[in-house]
Design an enzyme around this catalytic site. Sequence first.
Site, PDB file in Angstrom:
ATOM      1  N   LYS A  61      -2.343   2.032  -9.006  1.00 57.88           N
ATOM      2  CA  LYS A  61      -3.682   2.616  -8.912  1.00 57.88           C
ATOM      3  C   LYS A  61      -3.934   3.046  -7.480  1.00 57.88           C
ATOM      4  O   LYS A  61      -3.478   2.391  -6.530  1.00 57.88           O
ATOM      5  CB  LYS A  61      -4.755   1.598  -9.330  1.00 57.88           C
ATOM      6  CG  LYS A  61      -6.191   2.082  -9.115  1.00 57.88           C
ATOM      7  CD  LYS A  61      -7.215   1.020  -9.460  1.00 57.88           C
ATOM      8  CE  LYS A  61      -8.625   1.540  -9.150  1.00 57.88           C
ATOM      9  NZ  LYS A  61      -9.678   0.565  -9.478  1.00 57.88           N
ATOM     10  N   GLU A 111     -22.216  -2.799  -5.957  1.00 58.33           N
ATOM     11  CA  GLU A 111     -21.073  -3.718  -6.016  1.00 58.33           C
ATOM     12  C   GLU A 111     -21.138  -4.810  -4.963  1.00 58.33           C
ATOM     13  O   GLU A 111     -20.997  -4.553  -3.756  1.00 58.33           O
ATOM     14  CB  GLU A 111     -19.757  -2.951  -5.878  1.00 58.33           C
ATOM     15  CG  GLU A 111     -18.540  -3.817  -6.072  1.00 58.33           C
ATOM     16  CD  GLU A 111     -17.270  -3.031  -6.306  1.00 58.33           C
ATOM     17  OE1 GLU A 111     -16.227  -3.658  -6.549  1.00 58.33           O
ATOM     18  OE2 GLU A 111     -17.310  -1.786  -6.246  1.00 58.33           O
TER      19      GLU A 111
END
Length: 395
Positions: A142, A197
């Site tokens: 990723k 977040e």
Amino acid sequence: MSSPALARPRPVHRAADLLAAYLPGSFYFSSGRGSLLADGVYTAVQAGHGQRARAAAEALVAADVAGVEEPVVVGAIGFRPDSEASLVVPAVVRRAGGPGREGPAGALDGTSWSITPKPEPETYAASVRRALELIGDGELSKVVLARCLELTAGTPVSVPALLARLVRADPAAHVFAADVSAPGDPAPRTLVGASPELLVSRHGSTVVAHPLAGSLPRVADEAENRRRIETLLASAKDRAEHAHVAAQVADVLTGFCAELDVPEEPSVIGTPTMWHLSTRISGRIADPAVSSLALAEALHPTPAVCGVPVERARDTIAELEPEDRGYYSGLIGWTDLHGDGEWVVTIRSAEVCDRTVRLFAGAGVVAGSDPAAELAETSAKFRTLLRALGLEGAA
């Protein structure tokens, strides 16, 4: 050193008053847990990568011995290990409860803007395709690729107005503003944003991290929103992307916690502009000497903003992103004398300098990613700041 009972401050102000009192140069941070406004600099915390938590702890002890009441370290750290940081023990700190929507509205509408994408959307899509090649070759699992919008206003941008609009739009978000000026800046530079977040918090022995990965834009139609939530929960691609992040965060925290609770399945949380797969990880700290900033340093960068493996992903970001991220996808927050504190990932953020606003937004690229979809995801993530600037349709 002050006793723990006296050193944990109780809010004595109204959240709306702290927001109204913010001026450029101050440090502002609010979340559902409360609001903090810091002014002045008692001492700067200067240390390199991996040493900032220790330097912060030493600065806090020195400030306490010198008589600074309930000292804290506040500030921001950039994305890369060699990035700049802006950490200080402020001279004055005020606290309040969590904000609501009753604060000042701020006025930014009617400003004329020019907007420059960096890179152009076609170039960003090409970078995603290149990242997919690297993933196909086995070099990466990723990588998070970001793009930038550089906005120039006809007049200097009002940071207090922008901050107030971000708070009113989403009082539950982690909303922040910090002076990150550096030598050579033509004017004071402010990092401002509303992050969904939580990188990590520590309050007493309780540690919490709330990683996000896997996203879809939120829309006006509630039936379509319900469908998108179901789509996220059923998406093999998004769940795999999220699993990378949650596993890495849990692995790091396992080294610091005597107990750790990691839900087996992700859930979905919403912001005014996005839906995200999320996992709330909580635990009990094993060593009370490990501060919230030490935990944050150990966790940063998570795969939510960098990739897997970290070093190769970070090198790929440097190769494929034409703009230095600066403080984007770094961390911002506070820590106190006892190690308690709260640090969030600096996403949904911008750097404001006089008439210029630089926004970043990123998307996680994994096997199966579609360049057009990743481009659309970054456009949706820009909406948080663009909406606050009165430019929601500009992404």
